[in-house]
Design an enzyme around this catalytic site. Sequence first.
Site, PDB file in Angstrom:
ATOM      1  N   CYS A  90       0.686  -1.504  -0.188  1.00 21.18           N
ATOM      2  CA  CYS A  90       0.243   0.275  -0.304  1.00 21.18           C
ATOM      3  C   CYS A  90       0.413   1.342   0.098  1.00 21.18           C
ATOM      4  CB  CYS A  90      -0.739  -0.344   1.559  1.00 21.18           C
ATOM      5  SG  CYS A  90      -1.636   1.474   1.864  1.00 21.18           S
ATOM      6  N   CYS A 126      -0.088   3.973   2.662  1.00 24.40           N
ATOM      7  CA  CYS A 126       0.622   3.149   3.848  1.00 24.40           C
ATOM      8  C   CYS A 126       2.021   3.887   3.921  1.00 24.40           C
ATOM      9  CB  CYS A 126      -0.032   2.307   4.025  1.00 24.40           C
ATOM     10  SG  CYS A 126      -1.650   1.452   3.638  1.00 24.40           S
TER      11      CYS A 126
END
Length: 361
Positions: free
Chosen positions: A32, A35
């Site tokens: 991600c 993230c």
Amino acid sequence: MAEPLLISSTEQFNSLLSSSKIVVTDFYAEWCGPCHQIAPLYKELSSRLSRPNVITFTKVDVDKQKAIARTYEITAMPTFVIFKNAQVVSKVVGADRNMLSSAIKKLAAEADSNGDGGFSGASGDAGRNMWLGVELPKGYSDVTTEVDIKGLDLLNVDSELGSARVLFNESKPSGKSRKAAAAAASSSSSAKGKEKASSSSSSDTNDNNKDDQNQVDWIESDTDEQMMLFMPFQSSLKIHSLQITSLPSREDDGDEEMPMRPKTLNVYSNRAHVLGFEEAEDIPATQTITLTSRDWDQKTGTAKVELRFVKFQSVTSLVLFVVDGEGDGERVRLDRIRIVGEVGRKREMGKLEKIGDEPGE
């Protein structure tokens, strides 16, 4: 302080929920991108706000801990879940820096409501604990660290005492009198003279710490009771209230008259610079407040100044005009100021915008 704790099992996670009053969890995935982008902020919040058995920051890899992710219905990454007493109280989906900081700091402020001689609460992006004179209202945070210290401006202040920045010190105010401060300064100066024989770096560090400890940590007006303080902010704020601490000392009631606490305050929002005293008389205040003796907390010397929230929704600066004091004297004393509210968007540094067309806005 601690870095986020990587969760390795459901049992470990459940144990933390039971042992820590507040648990903040970052549900993330290695693949991600967002993230990874918000990870440094999360790590900084953890390092500054973590407190054993009070606030614990954790990270859950959704690909490795699928059972935990299913339990809390995690469908997007990153998702930040905040637990209080093992119950979900807040959820931030996506890499929204402002929402994440605000949500965490609200809970941290509530967790720290029993400081020494006052209250403590998490505040500002640094997430540090500041001394508070009265308890924070539910749902709001101490956002004092959003004050742009370098941009402060203060008119009609006694130059022999503190500067504007001391009003925003994190520590509990000393409450000293002029006489006590003068004695402390004299003692510090004498001690330094004896220590100058040593030139080691540790000695220099000790001297700097002593300077901080002995600094006069309040301000007083100079030629009369009026003062004008300009406070720019690093972000656009929604301001709920101010906390103003004033601790006049009766030890000064001798050769010099005892300073007064402020009585009438004019607050101006979104001004580009400090106002002159004559200029302020010609500009309608965003709000005028008159403090009475009932407004002051007897233990901490702090008054909670509630603002008309609807008029302070997108504030990039405040001017606080102390019009007069609660007596017939000529000096007003201020020890601390705290800003209570919510943090909005970051402003572009160097630019203050005047918002609104109504008088005083």
